[in-house]
Design an enzyme around this catalytic site. Sequence first.
Site, PDB file in Angstrom:
ATOM      1  N   ARG A 233       0.854  -1.193   0.000  1.00 18.83           N
ATOM      2  CA  ARG A 233       0.000   0.000   0.000  1.00 18.83           C
ATOM      3  C   ARG A 233       0.887   1.239   0.000  1.00 18.83           C
ATOM      4  O   ARG A 233       1.656   1.466   0.934  1.00 18.83           O
ATOM      5  CB  ARG A 233      -0.903  -0.002   1.234  1.00 18.83           C
ATOM      6  CG  ARG A 233      -1.799   1.228   1.391  1.00 18.83           C
ATOM      7  CD  ARG A 233      -2.584   1.105   2.696  1.00 18.83           C
ATOM      8  NE  ARG A 233      -3.461   2.239   2.947  1.00 18.83           N
ATOM      9  CZ  ARG A 233      -3.105   3.351   3.595  1.00 18.83           C
ATOM     10  NH1 ARG A 233      -1.857   3.493   4.038  1.00 18.83           N
ATOM     11  NH2 ARG A 233      -3.976   4.317   3.809  1.00 18.83           N
ATOM     12  N   LEU A 234       0.801   2.019  -1.066  1.00 16.53           N
ATOM     13  CA  LEU A 234       1.607   3.228  -1.195  1.00 16.53           C
ATOM     14  C   LEU A 234       0.879   4.369  -0.493  1.00 16.53           C
ATOM     15  O   LEU A 234      -0.004   5.018  -1.052  1.00 16.53           O
ATOM     16  CB  LEU A 234       1.851   3.551  -2.671  1.00 16.53           C
ATOM     17  CG  LEU A 234       2.601   2.476  -3.471  1.00 16.53           C
ATOM     18  CD1 LEU A 234       2.741   2.902  -4.928  1.00 16.53           C
ATOM     19  CD2 LEU A 234       3.968   2.190  -2.862  1.00 16.53           C
ATOM     20  N   ASP A 235       1.273   4.602   0.743  1.00 14.20           N
ATOM     21  CA  ASP A 235       0.587   5.578   1.584  1.00 14.20           C
ATOM     22  C   ASP A 235       0.840   6.997   1.089  1.00 14.20           C
ATOM     23  O   ASP A 235       1.985   7.377   0.803  1.00 14.20           O
ATOM     24  CB  ASP A 235       1.080   5.433   3.032  1.00 14.20           C
ATOM     25  CG  ASP A 235       0.467   6.450   3.957  1.00 14.20           C
ATOM     26  OD1 ASP A 235      -0.752   6.394   4.172  1.00 14.20           O
ATOM     27  OD2 ASP A 235       1.210   7.331   4.448  1.00 14.20           O
ATOM     28  N   ALA A 236      -0.238   7.786   0.996  1.00 15.21           N
ATOM     29  CA  ALA A 236      -0.148   9.223   0.666  1.00 15.21           C
ATOM     30  C   ALA A 236       0.693   9.484  -0.579  1.00 15.21           C
ATOM     31  O   ALA A 236       1.359  10.519  -0.686  1.00 15.21           O
ATOM     32  CB  ALA A 236       0.414   9.995   1.863  1.00 15.21           C
ATOM     33  N   ILE A 237       0.645   8.581  -1.533  1.00 14.12           N
ATOM     34  CA  ILE A 237       1.534   8.647  -2.689  1.00 14.12           C
ATOM     35  C   ILE A 237       1.291   9.891  -3.540  1.00 14.12           C
ATOM     36  O   ILE A 237       2.212  10.409  -4.187  1.00 14.12           O
ATOM     37  CB  ILE A 237       1.389   7.361  -3.546  1.00 14.12           C
ATOM     38  CG1 ILE A 237       2.403   7.324  -4.691  1.00 14.12           C
ATOM     39  CG2 ILE A 237      -0.030   7.204  -4.060  1.00 14.12           C
ATOM     40  CD1 ILE A 237       3.828   7.183  -4.248  1.00 14.12           C
TER      41      ILE A 237
END
Length: 397
Positions: A233-237
């Site tokens: 999961r690419l957080d705040a990408i």
Amino acid sequence: MGQPLLLERVERHLEEIYGEYADRGTLARRLLDLMRLEPDIAPAAHGVNHWSQRDALVITYGDSLLRAGEKPLHTLKRFLDDYTEGLLSGVHILPFYPWSSDDGFAVLDYSSVNEALGEWRDINAIASDYDLMADLVINHCSGRSLWFQNFLRDEEPGRGYFFTASPADDLSAVVRPRTSPLLRAVDTALGEQHVWCTFGHDQVDLDFRNPEVLCQFTSILRHYLDNGVRVIRLDAIAFLWKELGSTCLNLPQTHEVVRLLRTLVEHARADALLITETNIPNRENLSYFGNANEAHCVYNFSLPPLLVNTLVTGDCSHLKNWMMSMPPAQGGTCYFNFIASHDGIGLRPAEGLLSEEELQALIHTMQVFGGHVSYRALEDGRDKPYEINIALFDALR
């Protein structure tokens, strides 16, 4: 003519990110070394679906379940085995690394498991029986991390890792999810600097203009895959790349970084998935599919506010119209449907789908039910509701 081999593909990504970077070839080989990939690998299979409507995940903090005398991750594994057989295919464990604030999203050390939760063998045990989703908190890290402390001392690793700006810069166009000051003044070995903090002052934004930062996260990504993480999961990408004078949101370089990570991931583990966490309006959110070459999955962020609005008003027209308007996912991609998350109910994804009056009515109802509202700062200085912080159980009273 056949598809380019892996080294050439990575070099093309880097050219889009960094322009005429002199050491592009060297950097590409370094990234492949960090991922333990050969440069002449043929392209990975395209358009293969690794997920279906039969898959279901539960989201949890590492310490949501506690049992005396037992590490929480061990307790979580026991619970999944005893109570979810046949119901779940996977689990999303929110940041299980050492952290300093924001319930895990201010990471101190990306390579370790928080000792209070357990250790890597507990993560491995869960990953051996369930599809494990883990957060790559890629936009920022803790202001108390070794990287940031080294940044202050102008030492490695950390020198040049964080984005800085001047209070004199025109930052009025920057889109943010918070109302706190964007810049934080810090004393460094090079004098006073102002670091960029999209979310909060203990979450300092990294500077991906520095290729060393990209290398660090490539190494971290490999480490997670080695420990059984299947879904990244690419957080705040969406906030990753910054350019002064722009919104600093959804910039082309951000999309290219996602494409690069996908290229690396799909060659390292064929069934691994990237999912982008982009709590933004619907059309912008869908852009992270790219041309089926960015995220394998995007969070269907508009679903929670529209679903809750339907249930509290008894009117399904907005939900129905939105569902009918959504384009089908291309081969190898899918929508990640969810009805609640650790953040609550995002309101930006409902922009353009619910009127301002309907949004205000929904917010008021949720506040009556005990919910709280977090705000973001607008360009004109006004604060606007950003999320409704409420459990789904309370929202559906």
